[in-house]
Design a protein around this motif. Structure first.
Motif, PDB file in Angstrom:
ATOM      1  N   LEU A 203       0.836  -1.200   0.000  1.00  0.00           N
ATOM      2  CA  LEU A 203       0.000   0.000   0.000  1.00  0.00           C
ATOM      3  C   LEU A 203       0.875   1.255   0.000  1.00  0.00           C
ATOM      4  CD1 LEU A 203      -2.742   1.393   0.139  1.00  0.00           C
ATOM      5  CD2 LEU A 203      -2.649   1.177   2.634  1.00  0.00           C
ATOM      6  N   ARG A 204       1.883   1.285   0.876  1.00  0.00           N
ATOM      7  CA  ARG A 204       2.766   2.464   0.948  1.00  0.00           C
ATOM      8  C   ARG A 204       3.530   2.660  -0.365  1.00  0.00           C
ATOM      9  NH1 ARG A 204      -0.369   3.968   4.074  1.00  0.00           N
ATOM     10  NH2 ARG A 204      -0.342   3.467   6.276  1.00  0.00           N
ATOM     11  N   ILE A 205       4.014   1.557  -0.936  1.00  0.00           N
ATOM     12  CA  ILE A 205       4.737   1.653  -2.210  1.00  0.00           C
ATOM     13  C   ILE A 205       3.828   2.227  -3.296  1.00  0.00           C
ATOM     14  CG2 ILE A 205       5.711   0.263  -4.104  1.00  0.00           C
ATOM     15  CD1 ILE A 205       7.722   0.633  -1.898  1.00  0.00           C
ATOM     16  N   SER A 206       2.582   1.753  -3.343  1.00  0.00           N
ATOM     17  CA  SER A 206       1.670   2.249  -4.388  1.00  0.00           C
ATOM     18  C   SER A 206       1.383   3.737  -4.186  1.00  0.00           C
ATOM     19  CB  SER A 206       0.372   1.442  -4.410  1.00  0.00           C
ATOM     20  OG  SER A 206      -0.431   1.740  -3.289  1.00  0.00           O
ATOM     21  N   GLU A 207       1.217   4.162  -2.932  1.00  0.00           N
ATOM     22  CA  GLU A 207       0.962   5.587  -2.669  1.00  0.00           C
ATOM     23  C   GLU A 207       2.127   6.445  -3.167  1.00  0.00           C
ATOM     24  OE1 GLU A 207      -1.827   5.016   1.337  1.00  0.00           O
ATOM     25  OE2 GLU A 207       0.304   5.442   1.566  1.00  0.00           O
ATOM     26  N   ILE A 208       3.344   5.991  -2.879  1.00  0.00           N
ATOM     27  CA  ILE A 208       4.535   6.752  -3.282  1.00  0.00           C
ATOM     28  C   ILE A 208       4.698   6.745  -4.796  1.00  0.00           C
ATOM     29  CG2 ILE A 208       7.061   6.814  -3.165  1.00  0.00           C
ATOM     30  CD1 ILE A 208       6.720   5.660  -0.244  1.00  0.00           C
ATOM     31  N   MET A 209       4.617   5.564  -5.405  1.00  0.00           N
ATOM     32  CA  MET A 209       4.850   5.456  -6.845  1.00  0.00           C
ATOM     33  C   MET A 209       3.757   6.155  -7.660  1.00  0.00           C
ATOM     34  SD  MET A 209       7.651   3.808  -7.191  1.00  0.00           S
ATOM     35  CE  MET A 209       8.702   3.163  -5.887  1.00  0.00           C
ATOM     36  N   ASP A 210       2.518   6.119  -7.149  1.00  0.00           N
ATOM     37  CA  ASP A 210       1.404   6.747  -7.867  1.00  0.00           C
ATOM     38  C   ASP A 210       1.268   8.230  -7.520  1.00  0.00           C
ATOM     39  OD1 ASP A 210       0.960   4.225  -8.907  1.00  0.00           O
ATOM     40  OD2 ASP A 210      -0.639   3.728  -7.489  1.00  0.00           O
ATOM     41  N   ASP A 211       2.195   8.726  -6.674  1.00  0.00           N
ATOM     42  CA  ASP A 211       2.234  10.145  -6.341  1.00  0.00           C
ATOM     43  C   ASP A 211       0.891  10.615  -5.771  1.00  0.00           C
ATOM     44  OD1 ASP A 211       3.803  12.333  -6.124  1.00  0.00           O
ATOM     45  OD2 ASP A 211       3.528  13.050  -8.164  1.00  0.00           O
ATOM     46  N   SER A 212       0.292   9.799  -4.912  1.00  0.00           N
ATOM     47  CA  SER A 212      -1.035  10.121  -4.383  1.00  0.00           C
ATOM     48  C   SER A 212      -0.939  11.164  -3.268  1.00  0.00           C
ATOM     49  CB  SER A 212      -1.691   8.852  -3.843  1.00  0.00           C
ATOM     50  OG  SER A 212      -1.088   8.487  -2.617  1.00  0.00           O
ATOM     51  N   GLU A 213      -2.082  11.753  -2.942  1.00  0.00           N
ATOM     52  CA  GLU A 213      -2.130  12.728  -1.836  1.00  0.00           C
ATOM     53  C   GLU A 213      -1.649  12.088  -0.542  1.00  0.00           C
ATOM     54  OE1 GLU A 213      -2.805  16.113  -1.106  1.00  0.00           O
ATOM     55  OE2 GLU A 213      -2.314  16.059  -3.226  1.00  0.00           O
ATOM     56  N   ALA A 214      -2.025  10.835  -0.322  1.00  0.00           N
ATOM     57  CA  ALA A 214      -1.647  10.133   0.912  1.00  0.00           C
ATOM     58  C   ALA A 214      -0.129  10.044   1.064  1.00  0.00           C
ATOM     59  CB  ALA A 214      -2.257   8.727   0.920  1.00  0.00           C
ATOM     60  N   ALA A 215       0.576   9.994  -0.059  1.00  0.00           N
ATOM     61  CA  ALA A 215       2.029   9.848  -0.012  1.00  0.00           C
ATOM     62  C   ALA A 215       2.705  11.034   0.663  1.00  0.00           C
ATOM     63  CB  ALA A 215       2.585   9.675  -1.424  1.00  0.00           C
ATOM     64  N   LYS A 216       2.047  12.204   0.615  1.00  0.00           N
ATOM     65  CA  LYS A 216       2.674  13.412   1.161  1.00  0.00           C
ATOM     66  C   LYS A 216       2.808  13.376   2.679  1.00  0.00           C
ATOM     67  CE  LYS A 216       1.370  15.969  -2.880  1.00  0.00           C
ATOM     68  NZ  LYS A 216       0.405  16.832  -3.536  1.00  0.00           N
ATOM     69  N   LEU A 217       2.172  12.386   3.305  1.00  0.00           N
ATOM     70  CA  LEU A 217       2.301  12.205   4.750  1.00  0.00           C
ATOM     71  C   LEU A 217       3.421  11.222   5.093  1.00  0.00           C
ATOM     72  CD1 LEU A 217      -1.515  11.802   5.509  1.00  0.00           C
ATOM     73  CD2 LEU A 217      -0.135  13.884   5.758  1.00  0.00           C
ATOM     74  N   LEU A 218       4.030  10.622   4.081  1.00  0.00           N
ATOM     75  CA  LEU A 218       4.997   9.549   4.311  1.00  0.00           C
ATOM     76  C   LEU A 218       6.434  10.052   4.187  1.00  0.00           C
ATOM     77  CD1 LEU A 218       3.349   6.815   2.045  1.00  0.00           C
ATOM     78  CD2 LEU A 218       2.858   7.316   4.463  1.00  0.00           C
ATOM     79  N   GLU A 236       7.867  -8.622  -6.072  1.00  0.00           N
ATOM     80  CA  GLU A 236       6.551  -8.490  -6.705  1.00  0.00           C
ATOM     81  C   GLU A 236       5.459  -8.225  -5.685  1.00  0.00           C
ATOM     82  OE1 GLU A 236       6.058 -11.915  -9.235  1.00  0.00           O
ATOM     83  OE2 GLU A 236       7.371 -11.066 -10.784  1.00  0.00           O
ATOM     84  N   ALA A 237       5.598  -8.801  -4.488  1.00  0.00           N
ATOM     85  CA  ALA A 237       4.581  -8.582  -3.454  1.00  0.00           C
ATOM     86  C   ALA A 237       4.509  -7.109  -3.055  1.00  0.00           C
ATOM     87  CB  ALA A 237       4.878  -9.449  -2.236  1.00  0.00           C
ATOM     88  N   ALA A 238       5.672  -6.474  -2.877  1.00  0.00           N
ATOM     89  CA  ALA A 238       5.699  -5.062  -2.492  1.00  0.00           C
ATOM     90  C   ALA A 238       5.195  -4.161  -3.615  1.00  0.00           C
ATOM     91  CB  ALA A 238       7.108  -4.655  -2.081  1.00  0.00           C
ATOM     92  N   ALA A 239       5.384  -4.606  -4.868  1.00  0.00           N
ATOM     93  CA  ALA A 239       5.012  -3.784  -6.029  1.00  0.00           C
ATOM     94  C   ALA A 239       3.592  -4.066  -6.518  1.00  0.00           C
ATOM     95  CB  ALA A 239       6.008  -4.054  -7.161  1.00  0.00           C
ATOM     96  N   SER A 240       2.883  -4.970  -5.839  1.00  0.00           N
ATOM     97  CA  SER A 240       1.637  -5.515  -6.388  1.00  0.00           C
ATOM     98  C   SER A 240       0.489  -4.507  -6.558  1.00  0.00           C
ATOM     99  CB  SER A 240       1.164  -6.702  -5.532  1.00  0.00           C
ATOM    100  OG  SER A 240       0.937  -6.272  -4.209  1.00  0.00           O
ATOM    101  N   LEU A 241       0.532  -3.398  -5.841  1.00  0.00           N
ATOM    102  CA  LEU A 241      -0.588  -2.456  -5.911  1.00  0.00           C
ATOM    103  C   LEU A 241      -0.261  -1.198  -6.711  1.00  0.00           C
ATOM    104  CD1 LEU A 241      -1.936  -2.642  -2.231  1.00  0.00           C
ATOM    105  CD2 LEU A 241      -2.792  -3.835  -4.248  1.00  0.00           C
ATOM    106  N   ILE A 242       0.928  -1.134  -7.319  1.00  0.00           N
ATOM    107  CA  ILE A 242       1.262   0.049  -8.129  1.00  0.00           C
ATOM    108  C   ILE A 242       0.334   0.070  -9.326  1.00  0.00           C
ATOM    109  CG2 ILE A 242       3.048   1.221  -9.488  1.00  0.00           C
ATOM    110  CD1 ILE A 242       5.149  -0.258  -7.795  1.00  0.00           C
ATOM    111  N   SER A 243      -0.325   1.228  -9.589  1.00  0.00           N
ATOM    112  CA  SER A 243      -1.291   1.245 -10.694  1.00  0.00           C
ATOM    113  C   SER A 243      -0.604   1.502 -12.022  1.00  0.00           C
ATOM    114  CB  SER A 243      -2.349   2.295 -10.444  1.00  0.00           C
ATOM    115  OG  SER A 243      -1.780   3.579 -10.363  1.00  0.00           O
TER     116      SER A 243
END
Length: 243
Positions: A203-218, A236-243
């Motif tokens: 989840l955290r990886i996807s937030e960071i890679m997708d440049d989401s608003e949530a990532a700005k808290l990380l 692959e498990a860590a990368a599984s939610l990157i859109s």
């Protein structure tokens, strides 16, 4: 905000460790520097990497030129099971031949505020600098489930602006004190390797890679070396939610 330079995804954790090990071999063998400064990550993530380095590649790395530092340390004694230093001794240092003076440990048993100052001064004395901050050749970082990296936690993002090289941080849940390198030093490195494995980090990886608003808290979102290269090594498990 450009949050990454390169992302490499591997089928399983062992392949992640192998890839980082080979990158370390290449960089250290090709370097003409007399001293090559590497800051290590703590926690569980690097255990597999340290085992790989000491069991498979120990004879391919010029240990006499490598100086090891730590990105952070828990305020415990060096023989405590929670000590990042102890984990590194157990999985890496006890299995390789490296001069003792090449090991720059954070003294977790010391007064935290004084130790942050002492370690900061040791960095200034020993490391190259760029601008007013010391330079690590490589920093290996991990990622916490909450998005923290080194010991910069989500409620302490001001440590990215801190003028000091090191600061005392506090774990937001346990209250445990830690000593951490600050954001200005992290982002002054020549190379940063993020080592992240496991579905619990997806989840955290996807937030960071997708440049989401949530990532700005990380905290990990703000790792962006100004004059260096950032490589994410993911399974692959860590990368599984990157859109």
């Amino acid at each position: 905000m450009e949050t990454f330079t390169e992302v490499r995804i591997f089928s399983k954790p062992k392949k992640v460790y192998n890839a980082i090990a080979k990158e370390l071999i290449k960089l250290t063998q090709n370097s003409t520097q007399e001293i090559f400064d590497i800051a290590l990550s703590g926690g569980n993530s690097p255990k597999g990497l340290f085992k790989k380095l000491s069991q498979k590649y120990a004879d391919q790395i010029p240990w006499n030129r490598i100086h090891f530092w730590w990105g952070d340390e828990r305020c415990v004694s060096p023989d405590d099971e929670q000590s990042n230093y102890k984990m590194t001794v157990d999985y890496l240092l006890s299995n390789i031949s490296i001069p003792p003076e090449n090991i720059h440990r954070i003294k977790g048993e010391a007064n935290p505020e004084q130790e942050a100052i002492r370690y900061s001064e040791e960095m200034e004395k020993s490391l190259n600098s760029r601008g007013k901050n010391p330079v690590f050749d490589i920093i290996i970082l991990g990622l916490g489930d909450d998005g923290h990296t080194a010991s910069i936690f989500p409620d302490q993002l001001e440590l990215f602006e801190d003028e000091a090289n090191c600061a005392v941080a506090q774990h937001p849940i346990t209250g445990q004190k830690r000593i951490t390198i600050t954001g200005n030093v992290l982002n002054n490195a020549n190379q940063i390797f993020f080592l992240v494995t496991g579905a619990n980090k997806a989840l955290r990886i996807s937030e960071i890679m997708d440049d989401s608003e949530a990532a700005k808290l990380l905290p990990a979102y703000y790792i962006s070396p100004e004059n260096g290269e950032l490589i994410w090594f993911l399974d692959e498990a860590a990368a599984s939610l990157i859109s």
